[in-house]
Write a protein that holds these residues in place. Structure first.
Motif, PDB file in Angstrom:
ATOM      1  N   ILE A  86      -5.835   7.483  -2.133  1.00 50.19           N
ATOM      2  CA  ILE A  86      -6.108   7.024  -0.764  1.00 50.19           C
ATOM      3  C   ILE A  86      -7.611   6.904  -0.562  1.00 50.19           C
ATOM      4  CG2 ILE A  86      -5.983   7.667   1.663  1.00 50.19           C
ATOM      5  CD1 ILE A  86      -3.290   8.929   1.112  1.00 50.19           C
ATOM      6  N   LEU A 121     -11.115  -1.668   3.424  1.00 49.90           N
ATOM      7  CA  LEU A 121     -12.018  -2.072   4.498  1.00 49.90           C
ATOM      8  C   LEU A 121     -12.764  -3.351   4.126  1.00 49.90           C
ATOM      9  CD1 LEU A 121     -13.422   1.375   5.659  1.00 49.90           C
ATOM     10  CD2 LEU A 121     -11.716  -0.051   6.760  1.00 49.90           C
ATOM     11  N   TRP A 129       0.844  -1.196   0.000  1.00 48.45           N
ATOM     12  CA  TRP A 129       0.000   0.000   0.000  1.00 48.45           C
ATOM     13  C   TRP A 129       0.881   1.248   0.000  1.00 48.45           C
ATOM     14  CZ3 TRP A 129      -1.464   4.188   3.118  1.00 48.45           C
ATOM     15  CH2 TRP A 129      -2.729   4.734   2.862  1.00 48.45           C
ATOM     16  N   SER A 155      -8.932   3.916  -2.389  1.00 48.46           N
ATOM     17  CA  SER A 155      -8.531   2.589  -1.914  1.00 48.46           C
ATOM     18  C   SER A 155      -9.143   2.253  -0.563  1.00 48.46           C
ATOM     19  CB  SER A 155      -7.009   2.521  -1.806  1.00 48.46           C
ATOM     20  OG  SER A 155      -6.557   3.260  -0.702  1.00 48.46           O
ATOM     21  N   THR A 156      -9.599   3.259   0.197  1.00 50.03           N
ATOM     22  CA  THR A 156     -10.062   2.976   1.557  1.00 50.03           C
ATOM     23  C   THR A 156     -11.224   1.986   1.618  1.00 50.03           C
ATOM     24  OG1 THR A 156      -9.308   5.160   2.212  1.00 50.03           O
ATOM     25  CG2 THR A 156     -10.784   4.034   3.710  1.00 50.03           C
TER      26      THR A 156
END
Lengths: 132, 166
Positions: free
Chosen positions: B124, B132, B108, B127-128
């Motif tokens: 970011i 999750l 990452w 990709s969060t």
């Protein structure tokens, strides 16, 4: 739908690793653990990353199945050894692990810039970018 | 120095030496994955990735997570002071901490630094949710496998382990 496939792929990966790996090393010792990596991670990687069940696209952040294995390990231990395992107890090791991983990511970027094996590839991708 | 290394750190729940070994073990495996895996896939195709599973993850597992023993419950060995013995580089202080965390974090960070500066924040954010959902999937899979602990099947005496419950 892509999130559903991500959840399914990572659930299978986590279940495979923690359903089989501990039994393998208990039965066959250290070589069992090595063999478990071969048979589990290879097929999980093929499904999740080569075929792309875990969603990743070019130019975006890489989400690795390692996250799934890590969270599965914590969840497995908490459920399997309930009520003796508390999540807070693993936080120190988890934080140190994440620090080590992040340092390695930074170091890998620096090394990739200087190692010749990665230079030609970088040039090729630049050309592709300018062409496309 | 020797005294500091072999001092048990109550805050961290591990010996001070394990602070060094945990960071180092996570660093080693993640660096090898970041550098080698992509090149192996480039060279050998999918077979290269499956080889990497054996020769990178398998080999580094021995270094980071090995628990010596054969058909017994090796992590149940206790030192004279009653604390659990650790043989791998990554210390286990509670629920299992796998080197997968380190590999995921490393890749990452690698892709974060390698993306163009103006793309970093959008990347970011993008990709969060994926991150999750991967963690959620891992929790589902791991918890389902862990349910086997409720069936009373107890072959190797996990319950007596100082690391895995008392």
């Amino acid at each position: 739908m892509k999130h559903v496939s991500t959840v399914i792929g990572s659930a299978i990966c986590g279940a495979l690793v923690f359903g089989i790996w501990p039994e393998m090393w208990k039965s066959y010792g250290i070589m069992g653990g090595w063999l478990a990596a071969t048979i589990l991670i290879s097929i999980a990687w093929f499904m999740n990353h080569w075929l792309g069940v875990i969603t990743n696209s070019d130019g975006r952040m890489w989400i690795d199945q390692g996250w799934a294995v890590g969270s599965a390990g914590v969840a497995w231990a908490i459920v399997r050894f309930y009520p003796n395992q508390l999540f807070v107890k693993c936080i120190p090791a988890l934080v140190l692990c994440l620090i080590g991983g992040a340092l390695a990511g930074v170091a890998a970027v620096a090394v990739k810039k200087s190692v010749p094996a990665f230079q030609t590839q970088a040039d090729d991708s630049d050309k592709e970018d300018s062409n496309g | 120095m020797v005294e500091w290394l072999s001092t048990y750190n109550d805050i961290m729940g591990m010996y001070n030496a394990h602070i060094i070994t945990t960071i180092a073990g996570a660093f080693f495996v993640t660096f090898a994955v970041c550098i080698c895996w992509g090149k192996m896939v480039e060279t050998f195709g999918p077979i290269g990735g499956m080889m990497c599973a054996a020769i990178i993850v398998g080999t580094f597992w021995v270094m980071n997570h090995k628990l010596p023993g054969f058909g017994i419950n090796p992590e149940g060995l206790t030192a004279a002071d009653g604390k659990g013995m650790q043989f791998g580089l990554i210390a286990q202080t509670g629920p299992w901490v796998d080197m997968g965390w380190a590999i995921g974090m490393g890749l990452w960070v690698l892709s974060l630094i390698e993306s163009k500066p103006k793309d970093r924040l959008p990347n970011i954010v993008e990709s969060t949710p994926r991150l999750l959902f991967v963690i959620l999937g891992g929790i589902i899979g791991g918890a389902i496998v862990g349910l086997s602990g409720f069936t009373g099947a107890e072959l190797f005496g996990w319950g007596n382990s100082p690391v895995f419950g008392q």
